[in-house]
Design a protein around this motif. Structure first.
Motif, short mmCIF file in Angstrom:
data_model
loop_
_atom_site.label_atom_id
_atom_site.label_comp_id
_atom_site.label_asym_id
_atom_site.label_seq_id
_atom_site.Cartn_x
_atom_site.Cartn_y
_atom_site.Cartn_z
N LEU A 249 0.83 -1.21 0.00
CA LEU A 249 0.00 0.00 0.00
C LEU A 249 0.86 1.26 0.00
O LEU A 249 0.54 2.25 -0.67
N LYS A 250 1.96 1.21 0.75
CA LYS A 250 2.86 2.36 0.82
C LYS A 250 3.54 2.59 -0.53
O LYS A 250 3.66 3.73 -0.99
N ALA A 251 3.97 1.51 -1.18
CA ALA A 251 4.64 1.63 -2.47
C ALA A 251 3.73 2.22 -3.54
O ALA A 251 4.18 2.93 -4.44
N LEU A 252 2.42 1.94 -3.42
CA LEU A 252 1.45 2.44 -4.39
C LEU A 252 0.95 3.85 -4.05
O LEU A 252 0.16 4.43 -4.79
N GLY A 253 1.39 4.35 -2.89
CA GLY A 253 0.94 5.68 -2.46
C GLY A 253 -0.48 5.71 -1.96
O GLY A 253 -1.11 6.76 -1.92
N LEU A 254 -1.00 4.54 -1.53
CA LEU A 254 -2.38 4.45 -1.09
C LEU A 254 -2.54 4.64 0.42
O LEU A 254 -3.64 4.96 0.89
N ARG A 255 -1.49 4.39 1.18
CA ARG A 255 -1.53 4.59 2.63
C ARG A 255 -0.18 5.13 3.08
O ARG A 255 0.85 4.86 2.46
N GLU A 256 -0.20 5.87 4.16
CA GLU A 256 1.03 6.33 4.79
C GLU A 256 1.30 5.45 6.00
O GLU A 256 0.54 5.46 6.95
N PHE A 257 2.39 4.68 5.92
CA PHE A 257 2.72 3.77 7.01
C PHE A 257 4.15 4.00 7.47
O PHE A 257 4.99 3.11 7.48
N GLY A 258 4.48 5.23 7.80
CA GLY A 258 5.83 5.49 8.29
C GLY A 258 6.83 5.68 7.17
O GLY A 258 6.50 6.17 6.09
N VAL A 259 8.05 5.27 7.42
CA VAL A 259 9.19 5.59 6.55
C VAL A 259 9.09 4.91 5.19
O VAL A 259 8.82 3.71 5.09
N LYS A 260 9.33 5.70 4.14
CA LYS A 260 9.52 5.17 2.78
C LYS A 260 11.00 5.28 2.45
O LYS A 260 11.64 6.30 2.75
N PHE A 261 11.55 4.25 1.85
CA PHE A 261 12.97 4.23 1.54
C PHE A 261 13.24 4.42 0.05
O PHE A 261 12.52 3.89 -0.80
N VAL A 262 14.29 5.18 -0.22
CA VAL A 262 14.86 5.29 -1.56
C VAL A 262 16.30 4.85 -1.42
O VAL A 262 17.05 5.40 -0.60
N SER A 263 16.72 3.86 -2.16
CA SER A 263 18.13 3.44 -2.08
C SER A 263 18.61 2.97 -3.44
O SER A 263 17.85 2.38 -4.21
N CYS A 264 19.85 3.26 -3.76
CA CYS A 264 20.37 2.91 -5.08
C CYS A 264 20.87 1.46 -5.09
O CYS A 264 21.16 0.88 -4.03
N PRO A 265 20.95 0.84 -6.26
CA PRO A 265 21.33 -0.57 -6.35
C PRO A 265 22.83 -0.81 -6.21
O PRO A 265 23.27 -1.95 -6.28
N THR A 266 23.60 0.25 -6.04
CA THR A 266 25.06 0.25 -5.95
C THR A 266 25.70 -0.03 -7.31
O THR A 266 25.06 -0.57 -8.21
#
Length: 349
Positions: A249-266
């Protein structure tokens, strides 16, 4: 995205369907006879963010689970019942918030009416749950084999048995272990009725593949505006189901459930243990309730710019790292202090 318009149904202290948020549920996997273990697991599920807890009620003895669990958690309890209408009546009397039962499996019209009347009197909704392994003989005869249309027909057949007695507080599910199959079944149902839909890929598998299949099936339907409550089915600890559902749900932007992460694949430019840092950050912040975006980036040159929308983040260098907020660098620290400093700064936000 525009969500499908449905009935709004009260379930205990919450709602499913209509303009209610898409809710997360899971199911206990402790033996029903283990009251203490069931209560402990229910508490853990609520703490993880589960919003409805389903329990199997295989016999009359298991009805006592309802009061025991409701004493310790505040989320609605769903009784999962197969075939026995008397257990459904007892669960209703015990104060359960929702019943999962298929009316076509409990016998005569008189039995269906008794369950419908009791649930109406107590404002208890009913979820009808069908899957490709439990289709009625007359439906299989019509289609020759399980099909998405057959699955939908089965769900609507059971709903019609309740509607016959003026009961319409109904939620439907049409699960399959085949992602494309379940997706099509829900799409057909979405066109044919206005009942809220409980989404899930049943028997999805262990944690890795189960999450992939659930994200594909549930996520694709949610992106099309279909679905009102979800369960990620994993052959694992049900607490992991809750985190997985929340993440979808968080990934789809449908609910706010705390921290969202952005991280690069290295890549070959990465000079710090970014993979280790990202995993540790995710673990340490998994219960953080702040609705923020945190970036874990490997390149000190491009990281802050690529993650400019993040509220806060880190970017690695050669044994050191930069902390930035909204793309602006504000601190440089050693690699060994990078994660602790990040957590400290997040606590200040």
């Amino acid at each position: 995205m525009n969500r499908r318009s449905t009935k709004k149904i009260a379930v205990g202290n919450m709602f499913i369907g209509g303009d209610a948020e898409i809710s997360v549920q899971s199911m206990l996997n402790v033996p029903a006879a283990d009251i203490e273990g069931s209560v402990k697991q229910a508490v853990a599920l609520e703490q993880a963010g589960c919003e409805l807890i389903r329990i199997a009620v295989p016999d009359m003895g298991a009805v006592s689970l309802i009061s025991a669990i409701k004493e310790k958690v505040s989320v609605p309890i769903v009784a999962d019942i197969h075939f026995n209408y008397q257990i459904a009546l007892e669960c209703a009397a015990a104060g359960v918030d929702k019943i999962r039962i298929n009316p076509g499996n409990i016998g005569s019209d008189d039995r269906v009416k008794r369950v419908a009347d009791e649930c109406r009197r107590r404002n208890i909704p009913i979820r009808i749950g069908v899957n490709s392994g439990s289709l009625e003989k007359h439906i299989l005869a019509k289609y020759g084999r399980p099909t998405p249309q057959a699955l939908c027909d089965s769900a609507l057949y059971h709903a019609a048995l309740l509607e016959k007695f003026d009961f319409d507080q109904i939620i439907l599910s049409m699960k399959s272990s085949n992602v494309a199959f379940m997706k099509e079944a829900y799409e057909i149902a979405a066109e044919k009725c206005s009942y809220p839909l409980h989404l899930g890929v049943t028997e999805a598998g262990t944690e890795r593949m189960g999450l992939i299949k659930s994200a594909a099936g549930i996520g694709s339907l949610l992106l099309d505006g279909i679905g009102d409550t979800i369960r990620v089915s994993l052959t694992d600890d049900p607490v992991k189901e809750v985190y997985a559902a929340r993440d979808i749900l968080k990934a789809l932007g449908l609910r706010e459930f705390g921290v969202k992460f952005v991280s690069c694949p290295t890549c070959g430019r990465t000079k710090i243990d970014l993979i280790g840092l990202a995993k540790q950050a995710e673990e340490r912040l998994k219960d953080c309730k702040k609705n923020i975006t945190v970036a874990i980036m490997g390149c000190a040159v491009n990281g802050p710019g690529e993650a400019a929308e993040a509220d806060i983040g880190i970017a690695g260098g050669d044994g050191v790292g930069l902390l930035f907020k909204k793309g602006k660098i504000f601190k440089k620290v050693s690699e060994q202090d990078l994660l602790d400093t990040l957590i400290e700064e997040i606590e200040k936000l």
